[in-house]
Design a protein around this motif. Structure first.
Motif, PDB file in Angstrom:
ATOM      1  N   TYR A 277       0.811  -1.209   0.000  1.00 33.00           N
ATOM      2  CA  TYR A 277       0.000   0.000   0.000  1.00 33.00           C
ATOM      3  C   TYR A 277       0.850   1.267   0.000  1.00 33.00           C
ATOM      4  N   LEU A 278       1.939   1.236   0.774  1.00 36.07           N
ATOM      5  CA  LEU A 278       2.778   2.441   0.863  1.00 36.07           C
ATOM      6  C   LEU A 278       3.384   2.796  -0.486  1.00 36.07           C
ATOM      7  N   ARG A 279       3.784   1.789  -1.235  1.00 37.74           N
ATOM      8  CA  ARG A 279       4.426   2.047  -2.513  1.00 37.74           C
ATOM      9  C   ARG A 279       3.476   2.772  -3.465  1.00 37.74           C
ATOM     10  N   SER A 280       2.191   2.395  -3.416  1.00 38.24           N
ATOM     11  CA  SER A 280       1.250   2.966  -4.382  1.00 38.24           C
ATOM     12  C   SER A 280       0.664   4.293  -3.931  1.00 38.24           C
ATOM     13  N   THR A 281       0.516   4.503  -2.614  1.00 42.94           N
ATOM     14  CA  THR A 281      -0.198   5.706  -2.150  1.00 42.94           C
ATOM     15  C   THR A 281       0.689   6.744  -1.479  1.00 42.94           C
ATOM     16  N   TRP A 282       1.804   6.322  -0.895  1.00 43.63           N
ATOM     17  CA  TRP A 282       2.596   7.306  -0.145  1.00 43.63           C
ATOM     18  C   TRP A 282       3.931   7.616  -0.794  1.00 43.63           C
ATOM     19  N   ARG A 283       4.443   6.689  -1.578  1.00 45.00           N
ATOM     20  CA  ARG A 283       5.704   6.958  -2.259  1.00 45.00           C
ATOM     21  C   ARG A 283       5.620   8.180  -3.173  1.00 45.00           C
ATOM     22  N   PRO A 284       4.484   8.449  -3.867  1.00 42.03           N
ATOM     23  CA  PRO A 284       4.413   9.681  -4.663  1.00 42.03           C
ATOM     24  C   PRO A 284       4.606  10.948  -3.832  1.00 42.03           C
ATOM     25  N   VAL A 285       4.173  10.917  -2.564  1.00 41.90           N
ATOM     26  CA  VAL A 285       4.374  12.074  -1.694  1.00 41.90           C
ATOM     27  C   VAL A 285       5.863  12.273  -1.426  1.00 41.90           C
ATOM     28  N   LEU A 286       6.556  11.176  -1.134  1.00 37.96           N
ATOM     29  CA  LEU A 286       7.988  11.263  -0.871  1.00 37.96           C
ATOM     30  C   LEU A 286       8.751  11.692  -2.127  1.00 37.96           C
ATOM     31  N   ASN A 287       8.301  11.198  -3.273  1.00 40.25           N
ATOM     32  CA  ASN A 287       8.951  11.599  -4.528  1.00 40.25           C
ATOM     33  C   ASN A 287       8.764  13.085  -4.787  1.00 40.25           C
ATOM     34  N   ALA A 288       7.567  13.616  -4.410  1.00 39.82           N
ATOM     35  CA  ALA A 288       7.327  15.052  -4.593  1.00 39.82           C
ATOM     36  C   ALA A 288       8.280  15.868  -3.737  1.00 39.82           C
ATOM     37  N   ALA A 289       8.580  15.374  -2.534  1.00 38.57           N
ATOM     38  CA  ALA A 289       9.543  16.072  -1.673  1.00 38.57           C
ATOM     39  C   ALA A 289      10.941  16.008  -2.282  1.00 38.57           C
ATOM     40  N   ARG A 290      11.293  14.842  -2.818  1.00 36.66           N
ATOM     41  CA  ARG A 290      12.641  14.648  -3.353  1.00 36.66           C
ATOM     42  C   ARG A 290      12.869  15.401  -4.660  1.00 36.66           C
ATOM     43  N   SER A 291      11.791  15.911  -5.267  1.00 35.07           N
ATOM     44  CA  SER A 291      11.965  16.653  -6.521  1.00 35.07           C
ATOM     45  C   SER A 291      12.578  18.035  -6.302  1.00 35.07           C
ATOM     46  N   LEU A 292      12.639  18.483  -5.021  1.00 32.75           N
ATOM     47  CA  LEU A 292      13.293  19.754  -4.724  1.00 32.75           C
ATOM     48  C   LEU A 292      14.806  19.562  -4.841  1.00 32.75           C
ATOM     49  N   PRO A 293      15.488  20.363  -5.652  1.00 36.46           N
ATOM     50  CA  PRO A 293      16.927  20.141  -5.853  1.00 36.46           C
ATOM     51  C   PRO A 293      17.764  20.614  -4.661  1.00 36.46           C
ATOM     52  N   ASP A 294      19.037  20.347  -4.702  1.00 39.70           N
ATOM     53  CA  ASP A 294      19.975  20.830  -3.680  1.00 39.70           C
ATOM     54  C   ASP A 294      20.044  22.353  -3.722  1.00 39.70           C
TER      55      ASP A 294
ATOM     56  N   ASN B 144       0.067  19.929  -2.260  1.00 40.64           N
ATOM     57  CA  ASN B 144      -1.178  19.411  -2.822  1.00 40.64           C
ATOM     58  C   ASN B 144      -1.241  17.894  -2.761  1.00 40.64           C
ATOM     59  N   ILE B 145      -0.163  17.237  -3.157  1.00 41.37           N
ATOM     60  CA  ILE B 145      -0.197  15.772  -3.153  1.00 41.37           C
ATOM     61  C   ILE B 145      -0.193  15.227  -1.730  1.00 41.37           C
ATOM     62  N   LEU B 146       0.476  15.930  -0.800  1.00 40.36           N
ATOM     63  CA  LEU B 146       0.464  15.503   0.600  1.00 40.36           C
ATOM     64  C   LEU B 146      -0.941  15.620   1.183  1.00 40.36           C
ATOM     65  N   LEU B 147      -1.599  16.766   0.966  1.00 42.60           N
ATOM     66  CA  LEU B 147      -2.933  16.962   1.523  1.00 42.60           C
ATOM     67  C   LEU B 147      -3.924  15.972   0.924  1.00 42.60           C
ATOM     68  N   LYS B 148      -3.780  15.693  -0.358  1.00 43.47           N
ATOM     69  CA  LYS B 148      -4.670  14.728  -0.998  1.00 43.47           C
ATOM     70  C   LYS B 148      -4.482  13.340  -0.389  1.00 43.47           C
ATOM     71  N   SER B 149      -3.251  12.914  -0.250  1.00 49.53           N
ATOM     72  CA  SER B 149      -2.977  11.597   0.333  1.00 49.53           C
ATOM     73  C   SER B 149      -3.336  11.566   1.817  1.00 49.53           C
ATOM     74  N   TYR B 150      -3.154  12.696   2.478  1.00 48.03           N
ATOM     75  CA  TYR B 150      -3.468  12.777   3.911  1.00 48.03           C
ATOM     76  C   TYR B 150      -4.965  12.574   4.132  1.00 48.03           C
ATOM     77  N   SER B 151      -5.801  13.194   3.288  1.00 48.01           N
ATOM     78  CA  SER B 151      -7.249  13.014   3.411  1.00 48.01           C
ATOM     79  C   SER B 151      -7.610  11.544   3.247  1.00 48.01           C
ATOM     80  N   ARG B 152      -6.954  10.897   2.286  1.00 53.20           N
ATOM     81  CA  ARG B 152      -7.204   9.476   2.084  1.00 53.20           C
ATOM     82  C   ARG B 152      -6.736   8.690   3.308  1.00 53.20           C
ATOM     83  N   LEU B 153      -5.655   9.113   3.903  1.00 58.26           N
ATOM     84  CA  LEU B 153      -5.111   8.440   5.077  1.00 58.26           C
ATOM     85  C   LEU B 153      -6.073   8.536   6.251  1.00 58.26           C
ATOM     86  N   LEU B 154      -6.665   9.709   6.441  1.00 61.76           N
ATOM     87  CA  LEU B 154      -7.613   9.878   7.539  1.00 61.76           C
ATOM     88  C   LEU B 154      -8.790   8.927   7.407  1.00 61.76           C
TER      89      LEU B 154
END
Length: 777
Positions: A721-738, A760-770
């Motif tokens: 489940y984490l790979r499909s629903t939460w990994r995109p949130v982490l990837n969005a964070a990692r898209s910020l460069p050095d 946006n992607i965090l809040l969307k996933s967070y609502s689903r998490l709740l």
């Protein structure tokens, strides 16, 4: 038998392995379909939440009274749609869990999957409760529309029609509340099934035991599980009582007295049969365990050290309307009251000095006509004994004490005295008889509130005293967080030694905070402050609540001067950059103990942050990044509520991005940003804050059973489940460069789209998490 079977039987036996190899494939197909249904349900939930957002926007734009009422109805209906979508998500997760049972290839996997099914059934039932509650809200807002129409009516005909609509709407509200109560019965039933499953697991452990020690431990587990089943059945009975009460209210809203009589009889029958039967079963289960509950609910002879024995019928009488009796019943039912072994309680073992013996002889005794006379006698006695009592003594009229509670006499710290530094309570009763259960319940309530207001104190004392007898209780906080109560001793005032020992104990034994800090004023003159309440402990400091210039503040006591200066400097930088919702530095010490004084005083998140609160926390991180600071520990333990606002705390680990100096990573590997894991030192980056923020939110929201067993492991972020629903949130964070060169403010402005995309992607996933039901808050 196989050799004597027919050729057909042997042929069938030979074919079984082939069918067995097909079963996992079919089970896998079913699991895949169930996961697809889950994804579809989550997509529908997203649509429902979007409709809710749209309805809320329209409601905010409404102006007229009737228009506003209609808009609120639409919002409530949209919330109902979200609740129904969450039911579908919960049902889909139940389907996934059931499919995993079929797909299991060994007993261990099957047992875990069956446990997930039981929990998923509870979650479905809880989601249906939320649907019923949303229907109540719809009905209430429709009632508001009807009332608005009454106000808007311009003639008698319209008014009569509107008043008729009001009456119907009131019935709908009552009817919806009945549905809520019935849904809560379903939740209670599901929890019974969950408890039964755990009982089955416990019994299996008994059968699997290979030695007497394991068998005894497993049998104790069975007894505890049986107690949990019985307790869950009590909750079912209580829920059914609530259904009956809701039905009474529904019938009251209708003009049918015969139906009212029938429902009320149903209510009484439920109360008499279900609750009494379930309570008796629970008591029987409790008697099989070695827990304190057995001592609380099992009839037994009076002990020499004194425990109040209450008939079993008192546990289910509850109809007296006495809140203190209800609280006593609740405490005993939960097994949180017992009798202590006096020989284990050190403060009550010491010999009395000659002064203490004189004090014991002068304790007020004998009948008083009024309770006020008894209180006056005790106040006079305590005033005469001031030099022997190490605490400040206050009567209730002299001090605001424990919120709504007003105990007769409290013992507090002498200097400075604050409400929160109460450590002992005396409650006086004029009655000459033994103390009733309600009197103990009253003292329990006071002590419970006292420990709630004093989180540093693991125990406190209370005493019931009448004209001839006393009863001393100790309250203590156990590892689970629950407050337990135990009788230390009770007896006749003719032997006042225990009361004297209680009144003359040292402050440390009564649980006081012994701390004094020196914070210079603006002229450099030393001013001493004494915090009175422990709040919590982090890696670098301990936090206490106190008063600074007569206003509540947090006193952070650091392990060394360098840690104090680091926090001080970071807070000054945040203040200079006008970053909001962070601690404000009010003062700091020049020597040991190393202390920073900050405001405001926040409260821990007892419930999950709302989307708005989560967005405000992200705003703090973004503003700090503009100021060139990386928090480095942006995890939920550092978030607090302050009224309608939030507080992002603990900047002692923060680093300036300009320095680019490697530092030791903070947090467990499971909480760290990906490129921090396994590194002994790392150069902090803004994206690390975002990624750790996202991981921390998830880890505080997942079910306890899903918390990683190994906090050093990070594999679970890429599984299921984490790979499909939460990994995109982490990837969005990692898209910020050095961050490399230039101004941090320019960096944040240039990458504003990346920050907002992450939000946006965090809040969307967070609502689903709740929707999956947080359990760790």
């Amino acid at each position: 038998m196989a050799s004597s079977g027919s050729a057909d039987e042997r042929s069938g036996a030979a074919s079984r392995p082939a069918r067995a190899t097909e079963k996992p494939s079919k089970a896998g197909d079913k699991l895949s379909k169930a996961e697809d249904k889950l994804k579809n349900a989550e997509a529908r939930l997203d649509i429902a939440e979007a409709k809710l957002d749209s309805a809320e926007e329209r409601a905010q734009a409404s102006m007229a009274t009737e228009e506003q009422a209609n808009a609120e109805v639409n919002v409530a209906k949209a919330e109902l749609g979200v609740a129904k979508a969450k039911v579908k998500v919960a049902e889909a997760k139940l389907g996934v869990a059931e499919a995993k049972v079929e797909a299991a290839t060994n007993d261990g996997d099957r047992a875990r999957a069956e446990s997930s099914v039981a929990k998923a059934e509870v979650n479905v039932a809880k989601a249906e409760v939320n649907v019923a509650k949303a229907e109540v809200n719809v009905a209430k807002f429709e009632l508001g529309v009807a009332k608005a129409k009454v106000e808007a009516a311009t003639n008698d005909k319209d008014r009569a029609r509107a008043e008729s609509s009001v009456a119907k709407a009131e019935v709908n509200v009552a009817d919806a509340k009945v549905n809520v109560a019935k849904a809560e019965v379903s939740v209670a039933d599901a929890k019974v099934n969950e408890a039964k499953f755990e009982l089955g697991v416990a019994k299996a452990k008994v059968e699997a035991a290979t030695n007497d020690g394991d068998r005894a431990q497993a049998e104790a587990g069975v007894a505890d599980a049986e107690l949990n089943v019985a307790d869950a059945k009590v909750n079912v009975a209580d829920a059914k009582v609530n259904v009956a009460k809701a039905e009474v209210n529904l019938v009251i809203s209708r003009p049918h007295s015969a139906e009212l009589s029938r429902v009320f009889e149903s209510y009484l029958q439920t109360l008499k049969d279900e609750v009494v039967r379930a309570s008796q079963a629970r008591n029987n289960a409790a008697s099989k365990t070695n827990s304190p509950m057995a001592a609380a609910v099992s009839p037994r002879p009076q002990q020499s050290s004194g425990v109040l024995v209450v008939p079993a019928s008192a546990v289910v009488s509850g109809a007296s309307g006495d809140g203190y009796l209800d609280y006593y019943n609740q405490v005993t039912r939960k097994g949180r009251y017992k009798t202590a072994d006096e020989s284990e309680v050190a403060p009550f073992r010491s010999e009395l000095t000659s002064e203490q013996e004189t004090m014991a002889d002068s304790i007020p005794k004998g009948q008083r006509t009024l309770e006020a006379d008894l209180q006056k006698a005790w106040v006079d006695f305590l005033q005469k004994q001031t030099k022997n009592i190490p605490c400040r003594v206050c009567s209730s009229p002299d001090v605001a004490t424990l919120d709504q509670y007003k105990p007769d006499i409290v013992l507090g710290a002498r200097d400075p005295y604050r409400d929160g530094n109460i450590a002992c309570i005396l409650e006086l009763k004029r009655s000459t008889k033994k103390f009733a259960a309600s009197a103990l319940g009253q003292l329990f309530s006071y002590l419970d509130k006292l420990l709630e207001l004093s989180p540093d104190r693991h125990f406190c004392f209370g005493a019931l005293v009448n004209c001839f007898n006393f009863h001393i209780i100790r309250a203590y906080r156990c590892g689970t967080g629950f407050i337990h109560f135990e009788t230390i001793i009770q007896g006749h005032l003719g032997s006042g030694a225990p009361l004297v020992r209680l009144l003359t104990m040292e402050p440390s034994e009564l649980g006081f905070v012994d701390l004094r800090v020196n914070i210079p004023d603006n002229d450099g003159q030393p001013l001493y402050y004494q915090p009175y309440c422990f709040l919590g402990e982090g890696r670098h400091c301990k936090a206490y609540k106190g008063y600074f210039h007569d206003k509540p503040a947090v006193f952070k006591i650091f392990k060394n001067e360098a840690a104090m200066k680091q926090e001080r400097d970071m807070l000054n930088k945040l203040g200079s950059a006008k970053v909001e919702n962070v601690p404000v530095l009010k003062g700091y010490s020049k020597g040991h103990p190393y202390c920073c004084v900050v405001t405001p005083v926040g409260e821990e998140f007892a419930t999950p942050p709302t989307r708005h609160e989560l967005s405000m926390l992200l705003d703090v991180l973004k503003a700090a990044h503009k100021a060139g600071l990386v928090h480095r520990d942006p995890l939920p333990r550092n978030y607090f509520r302050v009224g309608s606002k939030i507080l992002f705390n603990d900047w002692g680990s923060a680093e300036e991005i300009r320095t680019g100096q490697p530092v030791v990573p903070t947090g467990w590997p499971c909480e760290q940003a990906d490129d921090m894991i396994g590194e002994s030192e790392v150069v902090p980056q803004f994206r690390h804050d975002l990624e750790m923020f996202a991981k921390g939110i998830f880890l505080r929201m997942v079910r306890k059973g899903d918390w990683p067993n190994d906090l050093r492991s990070t594999d679970f972020w890429d599984e299921g489940y984490l790979r499909s629903t939460w990994r995109p949130v982490l990837n969005a964070a990692r898209s910020l460069p050095d961050f490399l060169t230039g101004s941090p403010e320019d960096f944040v402005k240039n990458h504003d789209g990346t920050y907002e995309g992450f939000r946006n992607i965090l809040l969307k996933s967070y609502s689903r998490l709740l929707a999956h039901g947080p359990t760790l808050f």
